[in-house]
Design an enzyme around this catalytic site. Structure first.
Site, PDB file in Angstrom:
ATOM      1  N   CYS A 203       0.863  -1.186   0.000  1.00  0.00           N
ATOM      2  CA  CYS A 203       0.000   0.000   0.000  1.00  0.00           C
ATOM      3  C   CYS A 203       0.897   1.233   0.000  1.00  0.00           C
ATOM      4  O   CYS A 203       2.116   1.114  -0.105  1.00  0.00           O
ATOM      5  CB  CYS A 203      -0.999  -0.004   1.161  1.00  0.00           C
ATOM      6  SG  CYS A 203      -0.306   0.312   2.793  1.00  0.00           S
TER       7      CYS A 203
ATOM      8  N   ASN B 220       2.407   1.649   4.141  1.00  0.00           N
ATOM      9  CA  ASN B 220       2.737   0.446   4.904  1.00  0.00           C
ATOM     10  C   ASN B 220       2.469   0.605   6.394  1.00  0.00           C
ATOM     11  O   ASN B 220       3.171   0.075   7.238  1.00  0.00           O
ATOM     12  CB  ASN B 220       4.178   0.010   4.648  1.00  0.00           C
ATOM     13  CG  ASN B 220       4.505  -1.396   5.144  1.00  0.00           C
ATOM     14  OD1 ASN B 220       5.611  -1.632   5.618  1.00  0.00           O
ATOM     15  ND2 ASN B 220       3.591  -2.327   5.045  1.00  0.00           N
TER      16      ASN B 220
ATOM     17  N   CYS C  20      -1.252   0.958   7.289  1.00  0.00           N
ATOM     18  CA  CYS C  20      -2.675   0.625   7.449  1.00  0.00           C
ATOM     19  C   CYS C  20      -3.046  -0.658   6.712  1.00  0.00           C
ATOM     20  O   CYS C  20      -3.082  -1.732   7.293  1.00  0.00           O
ATOM     21  CB  CYS C  20      -3.580   1.760   6.952  1.00  0.00           C
ATOM     22  SG  CYS C  20      -3.567   3.254   7.946  1.00  0.00           S
ATOM     23  N   ARG C  21      -3.321  -0.536   5.418  1.00  0.00           N
ATOM     24  CA  ARG C  21      -3.887  -1.653   4.657  1.00  0.00           C
ATOM     25  C   ARG C  21      -2.926  -2.815   4.447  1.00  0.00           C
ATOM     26  O   ARG C  21      -3.287  -3.972   4.662  1.00  0.00           O
ATOM     27  CB  ARG C  21      -4.417  -1.164   3.309  1.00  0.00           C
ATOM     28  CG  ARG C  21      -5.603  -0.243   3.446  1.00  0.00           C
ATOM     29  CD  ARG C  21      -6.024   0.329   2.127  1.00  0.00           C
ATOM     30  NE  ARG C  21      -4.982   1.225   1.625  1.00  0.00           N
ATOM     31  CZ  ARG C  21      -4.949   1.728   0.401  1.00  0.00           C
ATOM     32  NH1 ARG C  21      -5.899   1.426  -0.465  1.00  0.00           N
ATOM     33  NH2 ARG C  21      -3.976   2.540   0.033  1.00  0.00           N
ATOM     34  N   SER C  22      -1.704  -2.542   3.991  1.00  0.00           N
ATOM     35  CA  SER C  22      -0.812  -3.670   3.701  1.00  0.00           C
ATOM     36  C   SER C  22      -0.371  -4.420   4.959  1.00  0.00           C
ATOM     37  O   SER C  22      -0.330  -5.655   4.935  1.00  0.00           O
ATOM     38  CB  SER C  22       0.381  -3.249   2.837  1.00  0.00           C
ATOM     39  OG  SER C  22       1.189  -2.304   3.474  1.00  0.00           O
TER      40      SER C  22
ATOM     41  N   ASP D 213      -9.470   2.647   1.883  1.00  0.00           N
ATOM     42  CA  ASP D 213      -8.315   3.206   2.588  1.00  0.00           C
ATOM     43  C   ASP D 213      -8.778   3.929   3.856  1.00  0.00           C
ATOM     44  O   ASP D 213      -9.318   5.026   3.790  1.00  0.00           O
ATOM     45  CB  ASP D 213      -7.556   4.170   1.688  1.00  0.00           C
ATOM     46  CG  ASP D 213      -6.240   4.621   2.304  1.00  0.00           C
ATOM     47  OD1 ASP D 213      -6.026   4.409   3.519  1.00  0.00           O
ATOM     48  OD2 ASP D 213      -5.418   5.186   1.556  1.00  0.00           O
TER      49      ASP D 213
END
Length: 149
Positions: A8, A11, A13-15, A123
């Site tokens: 993401c 690096n 939050c999402r990933s 996101d």
């Protein structure tokens, strides 16, 4: 061993959510020794920072610990190191291409594409809806894991 890298923008939050959700899934299936799973960023903005506190809190509520994880930027060498390089959104696909070049081996994908959902993972940095991201990540990781196994 199957090696997966989730990507993401920052690096934080999402990933990392995808990294730790997938690690949890393979552990629960007794397959942890068959997988190597990491996450990285396309930007340098958050390098060295821990997983974003609301993400840590959400994962902790599900019994998932992110201790020790800090943001890192993806490198060109990651293309050779990983079997699957999975982006959270289409903007990161473009940024990844600048880092790794063309995807000549078909390793790069969008997470939700594995579930037949053709859109970006929500996101939470912008939406503040961490549950929606949790749902997207779980759907995508489950579908990717089913594809691999």
């Amino acid at each position: 061993m199957t090696k997966i890298l989730f990507i993401c923008h920052g690096n934080i939050c999402r990933s990392p959510m995808a990294e730790f959700v997938m690690k949890n899934m393979v552990e629960q299936m007794g397959l942890a020794s068959q997988f190597y799973i990491e996450s990285a960023a396309t930007s340098r903005e958050e390098i060295g920072n821990p997983v974003y506190q609301p993400v840590r809190k959400l994962l902790s509520q599900h019994g998932i610990d992110t201790s020790g994880k800090t943001a890192r930027q993806m490198t060109k060498a990651d293309y050779d190191r990983f079997d699957y390089i999975v982006a959270m959104d289409s903007n990161n696909l473009r940024n990844m291409e600048r880092i790794i070049g063309r995807d000549t081996e078909g390793k790069v994908s969008l997470l939700l594409d594995h579930a037949g959902i053709h859109r970006d993972v929500a996101d939470p940095w912008y939406t503040r809806d961490f549950e929606a991201t949790w749902n997207d990540v779980n759907i995508g990781c489950k579908a990717l894991l089913e594809k691999i196994t």
